[in-house]
Design an enzyme around this catalytic site. Structure first.
Site, PDB file in Angstrom:
ATOM      1  N   CYS A 140       0.823  -1.214   0.000  1.00 23.70           N
ATOM      2  CA  CYS A 140       0.000   0.000   0.000  1.00 23.70           C
ATOM      3  C   CYS A 140       0.855   1.260   0.000  1.00 23.70           C
ATOM      4  CB  CYS A 140      -0.950  -0.013   1.193  1.00 23.70           C
ATOM      5  SG  CYS A 140      -0.171  -0.412   2.781  1.00 23.70           S
ATOM      6  N   HIS A 221      -2.875   5.598   6.160  1.00 26.82           N
ATOM      7  CA  HIS A 221      -1.523   6.115   6.360  1.00 26.82           C
ATOM      8  C   HIS A 221      -1.494   7.582   5.920  1.00 26.82           C
ATOM      9  CE1 HIS A 221      -0.280   1.909   6.594  1.00 26.82           C
ATOM     10  NE2 HIS A 221      -0.594   1.702   5.326  1.00 26.82           N
TER      11      HIS A 221
END
Length: 344
Positions: A140, A221
């Site tokens: 990711c 994130h």
């Protein structure tokens, strides 16, 4: 129709399965689960054939789930296998099962790069997966960084070096045994973190250093980037590069995007399954140029960002569509933001 077998029906696997269902050139051959839990029962309710490991067959039957077969049966029934197993299990599956069959396999970013012949990102190196037997869709965070850097270079903004600082989510929403809960953890304490070298498996010549900490959130994130460009570019040109690039979303503070939580809330309000946000969410207000220096912040939704990449990797392996046609087809099928995007 490309028959897709999915090994691992967890956070990533179930999302890839749903994405395959949304395509008109692919179909689910089956999914593999090792535990007859609620996710296995959801797969059954979705009409997916559920396979398991040979030593788990009786356990599934006792739980009221009749397996369609074992992992080897799933491999035989598939044209391509997407391995969405937990970290390092993909390599074990390769050594134990996949190497015995002449079928392409797509691994995820939790595996080391040498598990595959090529690391993959659709924007950056779509063509490199053509005809490959083993392909790895990067993680990711690596996907997010690669998209941001590639969106610049595709639009004529040259890069000399990138320094990326990552605040990693501590756990996925369902991971009740992970953390931190009340801490900020260097992840790792050494520099660089693994993300920079991982980016270089795709963008081989980029000068990049990354650092990361884990923080007590589950939603996304956050990356804070310093990028040295090859010359001075107007801020508007940089923003236009992001605006035109598929899978990049510009989030405006003035429109109410003041945090990552609001990005996820936006996804929910759009009716996206699970509140997913596969695009990189670049905070437009953070994009700042100072001479040849570029600064920006952007969010990465760890649960869904790699899903469209897996779909494109399948098409690339089989050579069924060229790069931009595949990316556009995937984006439209998954109802990603396509307005104002340039596909080609």
């Amino acid at each position: 129709m490309i028959r897709v077998g999915i090994v691992g029906y967890g956070t990533i696997g179930k999302r890839i399965a749903d994405a395959v269902v949304a395509q008109d050139d692919m179909k689910i051959a089956g999914v593999l689960k090792v535990s007859p839990d609620y996710e296995a029962k959801v797969a059954v309710s979705r009409g997916f054939p559920v396979y398991t490991l040979p030593d788990r067959v009786e356990k599934f039957k006792k739980a009221g789930i009749e397996p369609a077969g074992t992992i080897e049966d799933l491999i035989k029934a598939s044209d391509v296998v997407v391995d969405a197993s937990p970290e390092d299990v993909g390599r074990e599956n390769k050594e134990k099962y996949y190497q015995r069959y002449d079928k392409p396999v797509i691994f995820q970013g939790g595996e080391e790069a040498d598990v595959a012949e090529v690391s993959f990102n659709a924007l950056a190196n779509y063509e490199e997966a053509r005809g490959k037997r083993y392909v790895r869709v990067v993680s990711c965070n690596t996907t997010g960084i690669t998209r941001v850097l590639t969106s610049l270079t595709l639009n004529g903004v040259g890069i000399k070096k990138a320094r990326i600082f990552i605040a990693r989510r501590g756990a996925d929403p369902k991971e009740h045994k992970k953390g931190p809960i009340n801490d900020v953890v260097p992840n790792p304490a050494t520099v660089p973190s693994h993300h920079g070298p991982d980016v270089q498996t795709i963008l081989r010549n980029v000068d990049i250093v990354t650092m990361a900490v884990a923080v007590p959130v589950t939603i996304m994130h956050m990356h804070m980037a310093y990028i040295e460009l090859d010359s001075a570019y107007p801020k508007d040109q940089v923003i236009e590069a992001f605006a035109k690039t598929p899978r990049i979303f510009l989030a405006d503070v003035g429109a109410g995007f003041q945090s990552l939580a609001q990005v996820i809330e936006y996804a929910r309000d759009l009716g996206r399954p699970r509140g997913d946000f596969p695009e990189v969410a670049v905070f437009r207000d953070s994009v700042t140029t100072h001479g040849n220096e570029l600064y920006l912040m952007y969010g990465v939704h760890q649960e869904s960002i790699v899903v469209p990449e897996n779909i494109d990797a399948i098409r690339s392996i089989f050579g069924t569509l060229p790069k931009w046609r595949s990316i556009e087809k995937t984006d439209k099928s998954l109802k990603l933001t396509t307005e104002g995007k340039r596909y080609g």
